[in-house]
Design an enzyme around this catalytic site. Structure first.
Site, PDB file in Angstrom:
ATOM      1  N   ARG A  38       0.855  -1.187   0.000  1.00  0.00           N
ATOM      2  CA  ARG A  38       0.000   0.000   0.000  1.00  0.00           C
ATOM      3  C   ARG A  38       0.892   1.239   0.000  1.00  0.00           C
ATOM      4  O   ARG A  38       1.840   1.327   0.775  1.00  0.00           O
ATOM      5  CB  ARG A  38      -0.909  -0.010   1.213  1.00  0.00           C
ATOM      6  CG  ARG A  38      -1.907  -1.160   1.179  1.00  0.00           C
ATOM      7  CD  ARG A  38      -2.878  -1.095   2.321  1.00  0.00           C
ATOM      8  NE  ARG A  38      -3.515   0.211   2.337  1.00  0.00           N
ATOM      9  CZ  ARG A  38      -3.759   0.897   3.460  1.00  0.00           C
ATOM     10  NH1 ARG A  38      -3.431   0.409   4.634  1.00  0.00           N
ATOM     11  NH2 ARG A  38      -4.348   2.072   3.411  1.00  0.00           N
ATOM     12  N   SER A  39       0.559   2.204  -0.823  1.00  0.00           N
ATOM     13  CA  SER A  39       1.346   3.426  -0.948  1.00  0.00           C
ATOM     14  C   SER A  39       1.485   4.148   0.388  1.00  0.00           C
ATOM     15  O   SER A  39       2.564   4.639   0.735  1.00  0.00           O
ATOM     16  CB  SER A  39       0.706   4.354  -1.984  1.00  0.00           C
ATOM     17  OG  SER A  39       1.378   5.577  -2.037  1.00  0.00           O
TER      18      SER A  39
ATOM     19  N   ALA B 207       4.086   2.339   2.319  1.00  0.00           N
ATOM     20  CA  ALA B 207       5.407   2.494   1.682  1.00  0.00           C
ATOM     21  C   ALA B 207       5.987   3.870   1.989  1.00  0.00           C
ATOM     22  O   ALA B 207       7.202   4.016   2.157  1.00  0.00           O
ATOM     23  CB  ALA B 207       5.289   2.296   0.174  1.00  0.00           C
ATOM     24  N   ARG B 208       5.147   4.878   2.119  1.00  0.00           N
ATOM     25  CA  ARG B 208       5.614   6.231   2.416  1.00  0.00           C
ATOM     26  C   ARG B 208       6.145   6.360   3.838  1.00  0.00           C
ATOM     27  O   ARG B 208       6.783   7.348   4.185  1.00  0.00           O
ATOM     28  CB  ARG B 208       4.487   7.233   2.171  1.00  0.00           C
ATOM     29  CG  ARG B 208       4.139   7.340   0.709  1.00  0.00           C
ATOM     30  CD  ARG B 208       2.868   8.107   0.474  1.00  0.00           C
ATOM     31  NE  ARG B 208       2.400   7.893  -0.893  1.00  0.00           N
ATOM     32  CZ  ARG B 208       1.904   8.837  -1.662  1.00  0.00           C
ATOM     33  NH1 ARG B 208       1.808  10.074  -1.218  1.00  0.00           N
ATOM     34  NH2 ARG B 208       1.501   8.550  -2.868  1.00  0.00           N
TER      35      ARG B 208
ATOM     36  N   ASP C 138       1.289 -17.704  -7.961  1.00  0.00           N
ATOM     37  CA  ASP C 138       1.203 -18.570  -9.141  1.00  0.00           C
ATOM     38  C   ASP C 138      -0.190 -19.130  -9.404  1.00  0.00           C
ATOM     39  O   ASP C 138      -0.954 -19.363  -8.461  1.00  0.00           O
ATOM     40  CB  ASP C 138       2.174 -19.749  -8.999  1.00  0.00           C
ATOM     41  CG  ASP C 138       3.621 -19.345  -9.163  1.00  0.00           C
ATOM     42  OD1 ASP C 138       3.888 -18.309  -9.786  1.00  0.00           O
ATOM     43  OD2 ASP C 138       4.498 -20.090  -8.679  1.00  0.00           O
TER      44      ASP C 138
ATOM     45  N   LEU D 174       4.355 -12.749   3.955  1.00  0.00           N
ATOM     46  CA  LEU D 174       4.858 -11.419   3.620  1.00  0.00           C
ATOM     47  C   LEU D 174       6.297 -11.286   4.107  1.00  0.00           C
ATOM     48  O   LEU D 174       6.632 -11.778   5.183  1.00  0.00           O
ATOM     49  CB  LEU D 174       3.985 -10.355   4.295  1.00  0.00           C
ATOM     50  CG  LEU D 174       2.485 -10.449   4.032  1.00  0.00           C
ATOM     51  CD1 LEU D 174       1.719  -9.547   4.990  1.00  0.00           C
ATOM     52  CD2 LEU D 174       2.178 -10.109   2.597  1.00  0.00           C
ATOM     53  N   GLU D 175       7.120 -10.617   3.336  1.00  0.00           N
ATOM     54  CA  GLU D 175       8.508 -10.349   3.719  1.00  0.00           C
ATOM     55  C   GLU D 175       8.601  -8.878   4.083  1.00  0.00           C
ATOM     56  O   GLU D 175       8.793  -8.032   3.228  1.00  0.00           O
ATOM     57  CB  GLU D 175       9.436 -10.688   2.547  1.00  0.00           C
ATOM     58  CG  GLU D 175       9.322 -12.123   2.090  1.00  0.00           C
ATOM     59  CD  GLU D 175       9.211 -12.256   0.585  1.00  0.00           C
ATOM     60  OE1 GLU D 175       9.158 -11.228  -0.118  1.00  0.00           O
ATOM     61  OE2 GLU D 175       9.170 -13.390   0.112  1.00  0.00           O
TER      62      GLU D 175
END
Length: 193
Positions: A110-111, A114-115, A128, A137-138
């Site tokens: 999510r932006s 990320a901010r 896949d 999640l990493e």
């Protein structure tokens, strides 16, 4: 071609895409579905062996990876996991996802998160065709502030892309499907390759 919100809803209603728990309609926007952080985390220890040589025999790599290099932590309701700057952990989605053999899923951060410096995957954002399970999640805090991660927050967005046809070798029939049906945070199984 990526599926739009209307097509995602149709795929879910027809159980071509299975998401458990089923998302509310307001969580499907444009071309993505919000997915949420579970209360399970895997934290890496400062362990003795500083180098895991991936050229070694699978038996040696397996031993190095299984040498208690990480612990699973479950966060109690109402608590948060504290992710310090430059820390890397594994986490998991609340939702279990099953994808048919004619779609590929794409996991994006999510932006807004990320901010703040939060990365939700290092490289593995492809889900896949034929895959099923909770997504691991990493998480990496690339920012300068400590982040308190509360289970249940919308952590990522999932979109789906239609393939040119059904996959001949989807993930669920491959002999080396290491992470199929994962419901816990599984560390690297690279030694199985």
């Amino acid at each position: 071609m990526r599926l739009c919100d209307q097509d995602i809803e149709k795929y879910i209603l027809k159980r071509k895409i299975i998401i458990d728990p089923t998302p509310k309609i307001d969580k499907i926007t444009g071309l993505t579905i919000d997915i949420h952080l579970s209360n399970k985390f895997r934290v890496f220890k400062n362990f003795q062996k500083n180098v895991i040589d991936l050229k070694e025999s699978p038996k040696i790599v397996k031993f190095a990876l299984r040498e208690n290099i990480s612990d699973e932590i479950v966060i109690n309701k109402g608590k948060s996991f504290v992710l310090k700057p430059k820390d890397f952990i594994l986490a998991m989605t609340t939702e279990k996802i099953s994808i048919p053999n004619n779609l590929v899923g794409w996991l994006d951060g999510r932006s807004s998160l990320a901010r703040l410096g939060l990365m939700i995957h290092m490289t593995s954002h492809r889900i896949d065709p034929g895959w099923s399970g909770n997504i691991v999640l990493e998480l990496f805090n690339a920012g300068k502030s400590i982040l308190a991660l509360s289970p249940g927050i919308a952590i990522a967005a999932l979109s789906f892309e239609k393939l040119s046809g059904p996959s001949k070798r989807p993930y669920n029939i491959k002999s080396k499907s290491k992470y199929l049906n994962q419901s816990s945070i599984i560390s690297s199984l690279i030694y199985k390759e």
